[in-house]
Design a protein around this motif. Structure first.
Motif, PDB file in Angstrom:
ATOM      1  N   MET A  44       0.853  -1.188   0.000  1.00 21.98           N
ATOM      2  CA  MET A  44       0.000   0.000   0.000  1.00 21.98           C
ATOM      3  C   MET A  44       0.885   1.232   0.000  1.00 21.98           C
ATOM      4  O   MET A  44       1.864   1.303   0.730  1.00 21.98           O
ATOM      5  N   ILE A  45       0.539   2.185  -0.815  1.00 21.29           N
ATOM      6  CA  ILE A  45       1.359   3.384  -0.965  1.00 21.29           C
ATOM      7  C   ILE A  45       1.147   4.291   0.238  1.00 21.29           C
ATOM      8  O   ILE A  45       0.017   4.573   0.619  1.00 21.29           O
ATOM      9  N   GLU A  46       2.250   4.733   0.813  1.00 22.76           N
ATOM     10  CA  GLU A  46       2.182   5.678   1.923  1.00 22.76           C
ATOM     11  C   GLU A  46       2.590   7.051   1.419  1.00 22.76           C
ATOM     12  O   GLU A  46       3.284   7.171   0.422  1.00 22.76           O
ATOM     13  N   ARG A  47       2.162   8.074   2.127  1.00 21.85           N
ATOM     14  CA  ARG A  47       2.487   9.426   1.694  1.00 21.85           C
ATOM     15  C   ARG A  47       3.975   9.712   1.886  1.00 21.85           C
ATOM     16  O   ARG A  47       4.662   9.033   2.638  1.00 21.85           O
ATOM     17  N   GLU A  48       4.445  10.731   1.215  1.00 19.34           N
ATOM     18  CA  GLU A  48       5.838  11.136   1.303  1.00 19.34           C
ATOM     19  C   GLU A  48       6.147  11.654   2.702  1.00 19.34           C
ATOM     20  O   GLU A  48       5.327  12.323   3.324  1.00 19.34           O
ATOM     21  N   ASN A  49       7.339  11.350   3.193  1.00 23.28           N
ATOM     22  CA  ASN A  49       7.770  11.835   4.490  1.00 23.28           C
ATOM     23  C   ASN A  49       8.214  13.290   4.342  1.00 23.28           C
ATOM     24  O   ASN A  49       9.160  13.588   3.626  1.00 23.28           O
ATOM     25  N   TYR A  50       7.532  14.188   5.029  1.00 23.91           N
ATOM     26  CA  TYR A  50       7.846  15.609   4.930  1.00 23.91           C
ATOM     27  C   TYR A  50       8.870  16.068   5.953  1.00 23.91           C
ATOM     28  O   TYR A  50       9.299  17.200   5.939  1.00 23.91           O
ATOM     29  N   ASN A  51       9.284  15.192   6.841  1.00 19.56           N
ATOM     30  CA  ASN A  51      10.245  15.534   7.881  1.00 19.56           C
ATOM     31  C   ASN A  51      11.631  15.061   7.467  1.00 19.56           C
ATOM     32  O   ASN A  51      12.293  14.324   8.172  1.00 19.56           O
ATOM     33  N   LEU A  52      12.085  15.502   6.305  1.00 19.77           N
ATOM     34  CA  LEU A  52      13.373  15.090   5.772  1.00 19.77           C
ATOM     35  C   LEU A  52      14.448  16.115   6.132  1.00 19.77           C
ATOM     36  O   LEU A  52      14.151  17.301   6.300  1.00 19.77           O
ATOM     37  N   PRO A  53      15.713  15.667   6.234  1.00 21.34           N
ATOM     38  CA  PRO A  53      16.790  16.626   6.512  1.00 21.34           C
ATOM     39  C   PRO A  53      16.965  17.585   5.346  1.00 21.34           C
ATOM     40  O   PRO A  53      16.703  17.242   4.188  1.00 21.34           O
ATOM     41  N   LYS A  54      17.435  18.784   5.656  1.00 22.20           N
ATOM     42  CA  LYS A  54      17.604  19.805   4.624  1.00 22.20           C
ATOM     43  C   LYS A  54      18.840  19.520   3.761  1.00 22.20           C
ATOM     44  O   LYS A  54      18.868  19.833   2.582  1.00 22.20           O
ATOM     45  N   LEU A  55      19.867  18.922   4.356  1.00 20.13           N
ATOM     46  CA  LEU A  55      21.081  18.582   3.614  1.00 20.13           C
ATOM     47  C   LEU A  55      21.006  17.124   3.181  1.00 20.13           C
ATOM     48  O   LEU A  55      20.572  16.254   3.934  1.00 20.13           O
ATOM     49  N   LYS A  56      21.411  16.849   1.966  1.00 17.59           N
ATOM     50  CA  LYS A  56      21.342  15.487   1.448  1.00 17.59           C
ATOM     51  C   LYS A  56      22.318  14.542   2.165  1.00 17.59           C
ATOM     52  O   LYS A  56      22.046  13.366   2.288  1.00 17.59           O
ATOM     53  N   ASN A  57      23.464  15.046   2.608  1.00 15.10           N
ATOM     54  CA  ASN A  57      24.495  14.187   3.215  1.00 15.10           C
ATOM     55  C   ASN A  57      24.434  14.161   4.740  1.00 15.10           C
ATOM     56  O   ASN A  57      25.394  13.753   5.375  1.00 15.10           O
ATOM     57  N   SER A  58      23.356  14.576   5.330  1.00 10.45           N
ATOM     58  CA  SER A  58      23.321  14.596   6.793  1.00 10.45           C
ATOM     59  C   SER A  58      22.882  13.257   7.359  1.00 10.45           C
ATOM     60  O   SER A  58      22.355  12.413   6.719  1.00 10.45           O
TER      61      SER A  58
END
Length: 58
Positions: A44-58
């Motif tokens: 089942m498809i879940e919504r996108e996680n909006y609590n992602l880090p701002k920097l890609k390498n963090s």
């Protein structure tokens, strides 16, 4: 209105609604984690996680 007039968001149960349904019909208390694991298991498809880090390498 018919069932086809529902938007995508209106046609999906929230975790709280799922918890209430399972408690009422099965007499079991389930956690949000368990619901998420079952949804993932059955694809089942879940919504996108909006609590992602701002920097890609963090």
């Amino acid at each position: 209105m018919s069932e086809l007039d529902l938007t995508a968001a209106e046609g999906k149960a929230t975790y709280e609604e799922i918890k209430d349904y399972v408690l009422e019909h099965m007499g079991l208390k389930v956690s949000s984690l368990y619901i998420a694991q079952v949804k993932q298991k059955y694809g089942m498809i879940e919504r996108e996680n909006y609590n992602l880090p701002k920097l890609k390498n963090s």
